[in-house]
Structures are given as structure tokens and as C-alpha cells.
Design an enzyme around this catalytic site. Structure first.
Site, mmCIF file in Angstrom:
data_model
loop_
_atom_site.group_PDB
_atom_site.id
_atom_site.type_symbol
_atom_site.label_atom_id
_atom_site.label_comp_id
_atom_site.label_asym_id
_atom_site.label_seq_id
_atom_site.Cartn_x
_atom_site.Cartn_y
_atom_site.Cartn_z
ATOM 1 N N LYS A 22 -8.806 2.706 4.826
ATOM 2 C CA LYS A 22 -9.155 2.136 3.519
ATOM 3 C C LYS A 22 -8.238 0.946 3.198
ATOM 4 O O LYS A 22 -8.713 -0.138 2.854
ATOM 5 C CB LYS A 22 -9.006 3.217 2.436
ATOM 6 C CG LYS A 22 -9.049 2.667 1.020
ATOM 7 C CD LYS A 22 -8.897 3.759 -0.025
ATOM 8 C CE LYS A 22 -7.490 4.069 -0.446
ATOM 9 N NZ LYS A 22 -6.866 3.107 -1.354
ATOM 10 N N ASN A 23 -6.937 1.174 3.285
ATOM 11 C CA ASN A 23 -6.017 0.129 2.816
ATOM 12 C C ASN A 23 -6.011 -1.100 3.720
ATOM 13 O O ASN A 23 -5.643 -2.187 3.276
ATOM 14 C CB ASN A 23 -4.599 0.686 2.652
ATOM 15 C CG ASN A 23 -4.505 1.593 1.437
ATOM 16 O OD1 ASN A 23 -5.435 1.651 0.628
ATOM 17 N ND2 ASN A 23 -3.389 2.291 1.305
ATOM 18 N N CYS A 116 -1.339 2.702 -13.728
ATOM 19 C CA CYS A 116 -2.249 3.578 -12.994
ATOM 20 C C CYS A 116 -1.915 5.001 -13.376
ATOM 21 O O CYS A 116 -1.045 5.247 -14.189
ATOM 22 C CB CYS A 116 -2.161 3.337 -11.500
ATOM 23 S SG CYS A 116 -0.728 4.069 -10.751
ATOM 24 N N ARG A 121 2.651 0.006 -12.506
ATOM 25 C CA ARG A 121 2.753 -0.556 -11.150
ATOM 26 C C ARG A 121 2.675 -2.065 -11.298
ATOM 27 O O ARG A 121 1.604 -2.642 -11.304
ATOM 28 C CB ARG A 121 1.622 -0.025 -10.247
ATOM 29 C CG ARG A 121 1.872 1.389 -9.770
ATOM 30 C CD ARG A 121 0.674 1.942 -9.063
ATOM 31 N NE ARG A 121 0.501 1.435 -7.708
ATOM 32 C CZ ARG A 121 -0.550 1.724 -6.950
ATOM 33 N NH1 ARG A 121 -1.504 2.509 -7.416
ATOM 34 N NH2 ARG A 121 -0.666 1.242 -5.728
ATOM 35 N N ASP A 304 1.667 8.203 0.197
ATOM 36 C CA ASP A 304 0.272 8.649 0.107
ATOM 37 C C ASP A 304 0.046 10.021 0.755
ATOM 38 O O ASP A 304 -1.067 10.544 0.708
ATOM 39 C CB ASP A 304 -0.665 7.603 0.733
ATOM 40 C CG ASP A 304 -0.804 6.365 -0.145
ATOM 41 O OD1 ASP A 304 -0.368 6.408 -1.312
ATOM 42 O OD2 ASP A 304 -1.344 5.351 0.336
ATOM 43 N N ARG A 396 -13.002 7.717 -3.636
ATOM 44 C CA ARG A 396 -12.416 6.379 -3.488
ATOM 45 C C ARG A 396 -11.859 6.178 -2.085
ATOM 46 O O ARG A 396 -11.896 5.060 -1.568
ATOM 47 C CB ARG A 396 -11.256 6.199 -4.479
ATOM 48 C CG ARG A 396 -11.664 6.102 -5.901
ATOM 49 C CD ARG A 396 -10.482 5.730 -6.747
ATOM 50 N NE ARG A 396 -9.841 4.527 -6.195
ATOM 51 C CZ ARG A 396 -8.731 4.008 -6.658
ATOM 52 N NH1 ARG A 396 -8.105 4.551 -7.668
ATOM 53 N NH2 ARG A 396 -8.220 2.906 -6.130
HETATM 54 C C1 UD1 Z 1 -0.106 0.100 -1.351
HETATM 55 C C2 UD1 Z 1 -1.225 1.060 -1.031
HETATM 56 C C3 UD1 Z 1 -0.968 2.420 -1.680
HETATM 57 C C4 UD1 Z 1 0.407 2.936 -1.294
HETATM 58 C C5 UD1 Z 1 1.476 1.892 -1.553
HETATM 59 C C6 UD1 Z 1 2.840 2.298 -1.032
HETATM 60 C C7 UD1 Z 1 -3.133 -0.409 -0.780
HETATM 61 C C8 UD1 Z 1 -4.429 -0.867 -1.317
HETATM 62 N N1 UD1 Z 1 -2.473 0.491 -1.512
HETATM 63 O O1 UD1 Z 1 -0.101 -0.080 -2.770
HETATM 64 O O2 UD1 Z 1 -1.967 3.318 -1.220
HETATM 65 O O3 UD1 Z 1 0.710 4.091 -2.059
HETATM 66 O O4 UD1 Z 1 1.123 0.646 -0.911
HETATM 67 O O5 UD1 Z 1 2.805 2.509 0.334
HETATM 68 O O6 UD1 Z 1 -2.723 -0.794 0.284
HETATM 69 N N2 UD1 Z 1 6.241 -3.151 -6.938
HETATM 70 C C9 UD1 Z 1 6.867 -3.925 -7.886
HETATM 71 N N3 UD1 Z 1 6.368 -5.180 -8.122
HETATM 72 C C10 UD1 Z 1 5.289 -5.673 -7.468
HETATM 73 C C11 UD1 Z 1 4.658 -4.883 -6.497
HETATM 74 C C12 UD1 Z 1 5.165 -3.611 -6.243
HETATM 75 O O7 UD1 Z 1 7.846 -3.510 -8.494
HETATM 76 O O8 UD1 Z 1 4.897 -6.819 -7.736
HETATM 77 C C13 UD1 Z 1 6.771 -1.793 -6.630
HETATM 78 C C14 UD1 Z 1 5.777 -0.674 -6.935
HETATM 79 O O9 UD1 Z 1 5.794 -0.294 -8.293
HETATM 80 C C15 UD1 Z 1 6.283 0.412 -5.990
HETATM 81 C C16 UD1 Z 1 6.777 -0.383 -4.775
HETATM 82 O O10 UD1 Z 1 6.968 -1.708 -5.241
HETATM 83 O O11 UD1 Z 1 7.364 1.102 -6.566
HETATM 84 C C17 UD1 Z 1 5.830 -0.417 -3.610
HETATM 85 O O12 UD1 Z 1 4.531 -0.748 -4.052
HETATM 86 P P1 UD1 Z 1 3.522 -1.554 -3.126
HETATM 87 O O13 UD1 Z 1 3.967 -1.423 -1.703
HETATM 88 O O14 UD1 Z 1 3.352 -2.918 -3.677
HETATM 89 O O15 UD1 Z 1 2.176 -0.733 -3.346
HETATM 90 P P2 UD1 Z 1 0.708 -1.307 -3.396
HETATM 91 O O16 UD1 Z 1 0.573 -2.490 -2.520
HETATM 92 O O17 UD1 Z 1 0.264 -1.405 -4.824
#
Ligand code: UD1
Length: 420
Positions: A22-23, A116, A121, A304, A396
Site C-alpha cells: 500500500k505505502n 489523525c 501528525r 505499523d 484501507r
Molecule cells: C508513513 C506511512 C505510515 C507509517 C509511517 C511511519 C505512508 C503512506 N504512511 O507515514 O504507514 O506509520 O510512515 O513508518 O507511507 N513528522 C513530523 N513532521 C513532518 C512529518 C513527520 O514531525 O513533517 C513526524 C511524525 O509525526 C512521526 C515521524 O515524523 O512522529 C515519522 O512520520 P513519517 O515517517 O513522516 O510518517 P508518514 O510518512 O506520515
């Protein structure tokens, strides 16, 4: 709204095939915005998140068609450069259109995703990253308005490792003028898959698979075909299902390198895993030992899989501490697991799980994708009947999970069409 009715106690046996990730799909699909032409993404899972991304890309003028597991994307008619709130609120990964729209069309209007189910997030790293590449960014009316006549390469050092921000900046940088270096880039397999896809489109990226990506911007990319990697979280969910129920199951079409941390944990708690090319066979022991797990960035234990591991530990012998260092509040499954008889206490970002002899069936509520998965797993071993309500969350991220579980001998059925 559908629900699952599960009568627990059946051991799982047999063979199933794991679907595409999915991701990875959610990153590859918007990446197609970077070039004009027709793309084919083989092994795309047929999931609600993929449909949501398809609907969003269609609003921009892309022709999107999923036949079986082959997704065809025709980007020649893309005219709109906006991701409206109605789409982004359904799925945070919609933010992935920001980088490609800006890089290819010089403008993007993308709704801010908001929080979320398990807390805030932020997308600050995405926004800071595109600013570093020279975009003018304004946040108003709940939207990110970004523009740049042409992005220019820059050095971007992420304070924390972010999958989404790495993907977005990578997609923006491939068409920027000059060189971009991303330090502390995420190395999750889905990001590596995205980088491979971009390279197939003509991008110049060094350091693929490492946390330092060096991107030499090019003037133009071209359409291409690719096969999406297997879903390591679907793989992990089925492995934990077998560990919980007992039995022996072979999963076809997996990538063992993508779930080493989980494999090691499963062996620690007494499971036997045998690898044969792209297959893994798990044989569960009579009883599971407790083992702590700490969710962190790849190649560590994935966040996850944290909910599913918590479910497994709830029937283990002994006490395990399951910690999440990525999402501190990701424990919405815990009160529902407690309804099934689990003994779990949440302390800050950790769940202290004291294994119980048995879980017992009850009605429980899905709150998010992986929490729902953990409830289904618990239902598979609980005595009596478990009803998991609001299963749209599970749809999803898992393609027909109940059919795969039925094929392995589980007693689970989807009951459709009522208000639960
Ligand atoms: C992706 C995955 C999700 C998984 C997550 C962590 C997809 C579509 N989703 O989510 O399934 O749980 O990686 O492996 O691929 N953060 C910030 N600022 C930002 C972005 C992130 O502070 O601008 C923080 C987040 O709150 C979190 C950490 O960074 O604590 C990691 O998040 P991130 O790796 O960005 O997750 P996603 O890409 O949203």
C-alpha cells in the site's frame, strides 16, 4: 458500515499470496505526475487507500484504471494542480502530490491534512523542504499554496527521519535545477521503491537505500512501467495471526529483507520461520513467550506492526513492554483489546502487556487501520464470538483480509449493510 464476525479458536493452515505494498503504491501513483505519458504499475493492491488516491489524481485530469492488480495511469490530460480537503481528509498520503505538482507545474494547492486517529501528525518537514528548494509557500484557509517557476537544488537535513517528507522532497528534487542532498532521509523500503521508480523514469539519484540521497535534477522525465514491492505490513500481520492462532502457513511473494526485525522477534517468542526465495513459512509453537518490542525507523521494528504485536503479547507467557518511538499516542487498540480480556496498561509511549491465558469474544470498535488488524487477530484466538465494528478502516490497507483468512481456515465473515 460492514462488520466482521469472528468465531475464534481455529488454527491457520495453508498458503496465501501477499499483495503489493500500500505505502509504496501511494508514493508511486503521485510520482506519475512528474512525466507525461502512460504508466503501468503492476502488483498494485486493490484497496480503499489506492481508490482514494485514484480519485484524487482523477480530479487533476489523470486517467486511472485498475484492472486486476495492474494500474494504468495516463497523465497526458493533467490540468489541475489542487488536492482538495475532501480528499486529503480521507487519507494523509494525499500530501504526496505536493512535491510532484510543484516540480512539474510550478504550482500546487494542497489541503493541510490535520490530525489523525492517534494524534497530531505535522507536515512541517514537507513544507520546510520545498521552501529550501526555493518554493514560495503560504498557508491559508487550511491549504498549502506553493509556487516556484523552477525549483533549485539545495541541501536538506531532516531533524527526524520522515517517510512522507523524504518521498515528497525526493519527488520535488528530481526536476529541480542542480543538485539536492537529503540528509537523514528515510530508508523504509517504500522510499527505496519510489527512488527506483524515479530512476526508471530518468531521474538521477545516488545513495538509493541509504539515508543520504543525492539528486541531480533533470529537465524532463518519461513514463515507465514497474512492479510494486510486496507489502511488508500485510506479511507481518499474517505472520502474527499464525503466531497467535497456532498452525503453519506459507506466505508467497514476500521480501524477507523488508521484515527482518519482525522475523527475529517471532523467532524470539518461539515461532519457526523458513525462507525459500520469495516465500516464508511460519510454524507456531504451542505457547508464545513474551518479548519486548520497540517500534522505530527501518530496519527496526515498524510502528505499523506495533498494534498487532501488542495483540500477540496479550496471550504470551510473561510480560512484555511494547514501545512506540514514532507515534507516542498510537494505542487506541488497547482499550478494545482490554474488552477482549487482555491485561494491558499504557504508560507514556509504551504498553505493558501481561499475558493472559485466554481472550474472550466481545464487540469491539476499529479506530484506525492497524488497530483494526490487531482486533481481528485477537478475535481469531478469543473464545466465543468477536464482532469487529467499522471495518472500513481495515479495507484501507488490506485487500479482502477476510477471504485470505478464510482460505487459511479461520471462521470470519463480513456482515454488510447495517448501521453499527
Ligand atoms: C508513513 C506511512 C505510515 C507509517 C509511517 C511511519 C505512508 C503512506 N504512511 O507515514 O504507514 O506509520 O510512515 O513508518 O507511507 N513528522 C513530523 N513532521 C513532518 C512529518 C513527520 O514531525 O513533517 C513526524 C511524525 O509525526 C512521526 C515521524 O515524523 O512522529 C515519522 O512520520 P513519517 O515517517 O513522516 O510518517 P508518514 O510518512 O506520515
Amino acid at each position: 458500515m460492514d462488520k466482521f464476525v469472528i468465531r475464534g479458536g481455529k488454527k491457520l493452515h495453508g498458503t496465501i499470496t501477499i499483495d503489493g505494498a500500500k505505502n509504496a503504491s501511494l508514493a508511486l501513483m503521485p510520482a506519475a505526475l512528474l512525466a507525461s505519458g502512460t504508466f503501468q504499475l503492476r502488483n498494485t493492491p486493490n484497496l480503499r487507500d489506492v481508490s482514494t488516491m485514484s480519485a484524487l489524481l482523477r480530479t487533476m485530469g489523470m486517467v486511472v484504471d485498475l484492472e486486476g492488480h495492474v494500474l494504468t495511469l495516463d497523465t497526458t490530460g493533467v490540468r489541475k494542480h489542487e488536492a482538495p480537503y475532501e480528499h486529503v481528509k480521507k487519507m494523509r498520503a494525499s500530501i504526496y502530490v505536493l512535491g510532484p505538482l510543484l516540480a512539474r507545474y510550478g504550482q500546487a494547492k494542497v489541503s493541510l491534512p490535520g490530525g489523525c486517529a492517534w494524534g497530531p501528525r505535522p507536515v512541517d518537514l514537507h513544507i520546510e523542504g520545498i521552501k529550501k528548494l526555493g518554493a514560495e509557500v503560504e498557508l491559508r484557509e487550511g491549504y498549502i499554496f506553493a509556487k516556484a517557476s523552477r525549483l533549485t537544488g539545495a541541501r536538506i537535513q531532516f531533524d527526524i527521519s520522515s517517510v512522507g517528507a523524504t518521498g515528497n522532497i525526493l519527488m520535488a528534487a528530481v526536476l529541480a535545477k542542480g543538485t539536492t542532498v537529503i540528509e537523514n532521509a528515510a530508508i523504509e523500503p517504500e522510499i527505496t521503491a519510489l527512488a527506483h521508480f524515479l530512476v526508471c523514469m530518468g531521474a538521477k539519484i545516488d545513495g538509493v537505500g541509504t539515508n543520504r540521497l543525492e539528486i541531480q535534477g533533470v529537465d524532463e522525465l518519461h513514463a515507465t512501467d514497474i512492479e510494486t514491492i510486496p507489502d511488508r505490513i500485510e506479511t507481518g500481520t499474517f505472520l502474527v495471526a499464525v503466531a497467535m492462532t497456532g498452525g503453519s502457513v506459507t506466505l508467497r511473494h514476500v521480501e524477507p529483507e523488508h521484515f527482518r526485525a519482525l522475523s527475529a522477534k517471532l523467532e524470539d517468542v518461539g515461532c519457526r520461520l523458513e525462507f525459500n526465495n520469495s516465500c516464508v513459512t511460519i510454524t507456531a509453537p504451542e505457547s508464545i513467550r513474551a518479548a519486548d518490542a520497540t517500534a522505530t525507523i527501518f530496519p527496526g521494528f515498524p510502528t505499523d506492526m506495533q498494534a498487532q504485536w501488542t495483540a500477540l503479547m496479550s496471550i504470551a507467557q510473561g510480560t512484555a513492554v511494547v514501545t512506540d518511538t514514532i507515534y507516542f499516542d498510537r494505542f487506541k487498540h488497547v482499550p478494545e483489546l482490554i474488552r477482549l480480556g487482555a491485561n494491558i496498561e499504557v504508560k507514556e509511549n509504551a504498553a505493558v502487556v501481561r499475558g493472559v491465558k485466554r481472550l474472550t469474544g466481545a464487540k469491539v470498535m476499529s479506530t484506525d487501520l492497524r488497530a483494526s488488524a490487531s482486533l481481528i487477530l485477537a478475535g481469531l484466538v478469543a473464545e466465543g464470538t468477536t464482532e469487529v465494528l467499522r471495518v472500513y478502516h481495515i479495507d484501507r490497507g488490506y485487500e479482502a483480509i477476510e477471504r485470505k483468512l478464510q482460505a487459511l481456515g479461520a471462521d470470519i465473515e463480513r456482515v454488510a449493510g447495517e448501521e453499527f
